[in-house]
Design a protein around this motif. Structure first.
Motif, PDB file in Angstrom:
ATOM      1  N   THR A   2     101.983 -19.776   0.640  1.00 34.02           N
ATOM      2  CA  THR A   2     102.684 -20.950   0.129  1.00 34.02           C
ATOM      3  C   THR A   2     101.852 -22.195   0.352  1.00 34.02           C
ATOM      4  OG1 THR A   2     103.825 -21.231   2.224  1.00 34.02           O
ATOM      5  CG2 THR A   2     104.946 -19.943   0.524  1.00 34.02           C
ATOM      6  N   ALA A   3     101.998 -23.148  -0.570  1.00 30.15           N
ATOM      7  CA  ALA A   3     101.214 -24.377  -0.468  1.00 30.15           C
ATOM      8  C   ALA A   3     101.838 -25.383   0.474  1.00 30.15           C
ATOM      9  CB  ALA A   3     101.047 -25.002  -1.853  1.00 30.15           C
ATOM     10  N   LEU A   4     103.129 -25.286   0.693  1.00 29.39           N
ATOM     11  CA  LEU A   4     103.825 -26.255   1.525  1.00 29.39           C
ATOM     12  C   LEU A   4     104.428 -25.553   2.730  1.00 29.39           C
ATOM     13  CD1 LEU A   4     105.730 -28.275  -1.209  1.00 29.39           C
ATOM     14  CD2 LEU A   4     103.410 -28.588  -0.372  1.00 29.39           C
ATOM     15  N   GLN A  12      98.448 -26.327   6.737  1.00 27.52           N
ATOM     16  CA  GLN A  12      99.263 -26.268   5.537  1.00 27.52           C
ATOM     17  C   GLN A  12     100.436 -27.233   5.586  1.00 27.52           C
ATOM     18  OE1 GLN A  12      98.450 -24.718   3.050  1.00 27.52           O
ATOM     19  NE2 GLN A  12      97.188 -22.971   3.542  1.00 27.52           N
ATOM     20  N   VAL A  14     103.205 -29.895   5.272  1.00 23.47           N
ATOM     21  CA  VAL A  14     103.867 -30.910   4.466  1.00 23.47           C
ATOM     22  C   VAL A  14     105.280 -31.032   5.018  1.00 23.47           C
ATOM     23  CG1 VAL A  14     104.691 -31.526   2.181  1.00 23.47           C
ATOM     24  CG2 VAL A  14     102.513 -30.362   2.429  1.00 23.47           C
ATOM     25  N   ILE A  59     101.511 -34.850   3.594  1.00 23.46           N
ATOM     26  CA  ILE A  59     100.660 -33.678   3.516  1.00 23.46           C
ATOM     27  C   ILE A  59      99.544 -33.859   4.535  1.00 23.46           C
ATOM     28  CG2 ILE A  59      99.281 -34.662   1.631  1.00 23.46           C
ATOM     29  CD1 ILE A  59      98.949 -31.809   0.552  1.00 23.46           C
ATOM     30  N   ARG A 116      93.463 -32.747  -0.792  1.00 23.31           N
ATOM     31  CA  ARG A 116      94.784 -32.130  -0.973  1.00 23.31           C
ATOM     32  C   ARG A 116      94.690 -30.967  -1.961  1.00 23.31           C
ATOM     33  NH1 ARG A 116      98.984 -36.120  -2.650  1.00 23.31           N
ATOM     34  NH2 ARG A 116      98.249 -37.336  -0.874  1.00 23.31           N
ATOM     35  N   SER A 121      93.703 -27.917   3.580  1.00 25.55           N
ATOM     36  CA  SER A 121      94.651 -28.994   3.261  1.00 25.55           C
ATOM     37  C   SER A 121      95.640 -28.516   2.199  1.00 25.55           C
ATOM     38  CB  SER A 121      93.910 -30.248   2.784  1.00 25.55           C
ATOM     39  OG  SER A 121      93.031 -30.731   3.772  1.00 25.55           O
ATOM     40  N   SER A 122      96.464 -27.543   2.576  1.00 28.06           N
ATOM     41  CA  SER A 122      97.476 -26.966   1.682  1.00 28.06           C
ATOM     42  C   SER A 122      96.842 -26.352   0.439  1.00 28.06           C
ATOM     43  CB  SER A 122      98.527 -28.017   1.285  1.00 28.06           C
ATOM     44  OG  SER A 122      99.261 -28.433   2.404  1.00 28.06           O
ATOM     45  N   ALA A 166     103.122 -22.573  -6.376  1.00 28.56           N
ATOM     46  CA  ALA A 166     102.672 -23.835  -5.787  1.00 28.56           C
ATOM     47  C   ALA A 166     103.323 -25.038  -6.447  1.00 28.56           C
ATOM     48  CB  ALA A 166     101.146 -23.945  -5.900  1.00 28.56           C
ATOM     49  N   LEU A 169     103.706 -28.641  -4.931  1.00 27.67           N
ATOM     50  CA  LEU A 169     102.500 -29.409  -4.638  1.00 27.67           C
ATOM     51  C   LEU A 169     101.774 -29.883  -5.889  1.00 27.67           C
ATOM     52  CD1 LEU A 169     100.435 -30.415  -2.533  1.00 27.67           C
ATOM     53  CD2 LEU A 169      99.418 -28.119  -2.557  1.00 27.67           C
TER      54      LEU A 169
END
Length: 525
Positions: A2-4, A12, A14, A59, A116, A121-122, A166, A169
């Protein structure tokens, strides 16, 4: 992946925070540095996820620095920004610091970060590794006459995977927000003005920063520059020259191969015909690889697209690798299929450009543009035009169908009125960022100055003593090269495939399989 994620859980992070009652300036990150081996220091920086809500969700960006080697000569912080989009700025600093000129290491804390959506960074992920592997394995070096419609459907599948995996994000990874992040990081580092070297896509990030914050520019060196107006607002006009530049570089290599058969060793007097046959043969009968995969004509094109960036010095090694591919020798670095490390790069490469670039949604125009690009660039173009979403100039099929918001996109102006002088560097035979783009940017900027490197290959710093000295003098002492300055000190093809990397190259790495992830500067001795 997962991005967040919840704040405080590694890179990762956020986190949701209370929305402000009135707009406020975003808080400057507080950097808590810790040792991360070999003299480097690492930290995390909390910045707004959405700058329309600067006090809202954040983030976490992974940052790195190495402090100035000579504190008595220290002038401030030098931001190093790699190409991409998708390359790690943390890895860029780690991998290239030792090869920087001493004047840069003495004068600056050398700083980088993962933007980002990239790396620590995610990291953005649309397709997972098995899906990407399946897509590139099925792609062809010589696509058939009915390749267009499947390519469009595959790109739509990629877009849907982005939204599914994603989506929270995606709207926020465009370059306007990256530039805002840089300005917060500049303040966090205690710098009144920005000193910056960006190569390839890093040049576009620097261009947007200068456009948004011209009064905060101390020195920006933009190497392998983009035509920003075409890139963001006329993307079809940006893509076609890139197709032509890449095919042009491949064509010049094959011309050299024919003229110097003894050194090249590929093609038996007609390397163009041999190359076309090789692509088709590999499509028809892929070569098994050591890890159980398969290498076909698409694999060959994909690897040539990146390896040819090294310029003339790589040409003998390309000839040897093509000859090995003819012999179905899977030790050829041109038969190394894209790997999971490649996919870490390719996912954000597509996503960021689909946010940044405003493709018209007209399907008839998309078909006309894509099919024309494939026709005009016959050596490498068809495989890229009709292949799965991967790199730069073949993003039209995905981006023209992009369903999401583009709130973090920057659309101009790019004049950077009132900035200090900005150095733009262009390489005449650049296969990745055409020289004409550097010329266009130098004219677009109110205070741009063009430095020309007459050579094959991508970017100039680290590949040319002349260009490296000029960039170093500009960054350290603000010495702007005279108008019309041209460097012409490209390393020529050696008489045979070298066993070690010549000065100014990363040939040794490329001969054993190009790095999938680490963006490399040349090292001049």
């Amino acid at each position: 992946m997962t991005a967040l994620a919840v704040a405080g859980v590694g890179s990762q992070a956020v986190v949701a925070q209370a929305a402000p009652t009135a707009p406020q300036d975003p808080p400057v990150p507080s950097l808590s540095w810790s040792d991360c081996q070999n003299g480097f220091q690492c930290a995390n920086a909390e910045v707004p996820l959405d700058y329309r809500d600067p006090q809202g969700r954040t983030i976490t960006l992974a940052v790195i620095r190495k402090q100035a080697a000579d504190p008595a000569k220290r002038k401030g912080t030098l931001f190093l920004q790699p190409g991409g989009p998708g390359n790690s700025g943390v890895d860029f600093v780690r991998g290239n610091y030792a090869g920087l000129p001493a004047a840069l290491r003495d004068s600056f804390d050398v700083f980088g970060y993962d933007v980002r959506g990239v790396g620590r960074s995610s990291q953005v992920q649309c397709w997972d590794d098995p899906t990407y592997t399946q897509a590139v394995t099925a792609a062809k070096g010589v696509p058939g006459p009915d390749a267009y419609e499947p390519a469009v459907r595959q790109a739509a599948d990629f877009d849907q995977a982005c939204a599914d995996n994603a989506g929270d994000l995606l709207p926020y990874v465009g370059t306007q927000y990256v530039a805002r992040d840089i300005d917060l990081l500049r303040q966090a580092l205690g710098e009144d003005e920005l000193t910056y070297y960006g190569r390839s896509f890093g040049s576009y990030i620097g261009t947007v920063y200068a456009a948004m914050f011209p009064e905060r520019v101390r020195a920006l060196a933009l190497d392998g520059a983009y035509d920003p107006e075409h890139y963001a607002n006329r993307p079809y006009a940006y893509d076609r020259p890139q197709y032509l530049a890449l095919d042009g570089a491949m064509s010049r290599f094959l011309d050299w191969c024919k003229a110097d058969q003894a050194t090249c060793g590929f093609g038996d007097g007609d390397p163009r015909a041999a190359f076309e046959k090789l692509k088709a043969d590999l499509d028809a009968d892929p070569v098994p690889t050591a890890n159980g995969g398969r290498a076909n004509g698409y694999t060959l094109v994909y690897r040539l697209m990146f390896n040819i960036n090294e310029g003339k010095v790589i040409w003998p090694s390309l000839g040897e690798a093509l000859r090995k591919a003819q012999q179905r020798d899977n030790t050829s670095f041109l038969l190394r299929p894209p790997s999971p490390a490649s996919f870490d790069f390719l996912n954000p490469n597509v996503v960021v450009e689909c946010i940044d670039k405003d493709y018209p949604s007209d399907p008839a125009l998309l078909k006309r543009q894509v099919t024309t690009n494939a026709r005009l660039a016959p050596l490498l173009g068809p495989a890229m035009a009709y292949g799965p979403p991967t790199y730069d100039h073949q993003h039209a099929t995905a981006c023209a169908q992009w369903p999401g918001e583009r709130v973090s996109r920057y659309d101009g102006s790019y004049r950077a009125k009132g900035s200090a002088p900005i150095l733009v560097i262009g390489t005449t035979g650049d296969p990745d960022t055409p020289y004409r783009d550097a010329v266009a940017l130098s004219r677009e900027l109110d205070n741009g100055r063009l430095l020309t490197f007459r050579a094959e290959g991508h970017t100039a710093f680290g590949r040319s003593a002349c260009a490296t000295d000029a960039v170093t003098g500009y960054l350290v002492d603000l010495k702007v090269p005279a108008r019309g300055t041209t460097c012409a000190d490209e390393t020529q093809p050696p008489s045979s495939t070298p066993t070690t990397a010549p000065s100014g190259t990363t040939l040794g790495e490329l001969r054993h399989g190009v790095s999938d992830r680490l963006d490399r500067l040349g090292v001049l001795h």
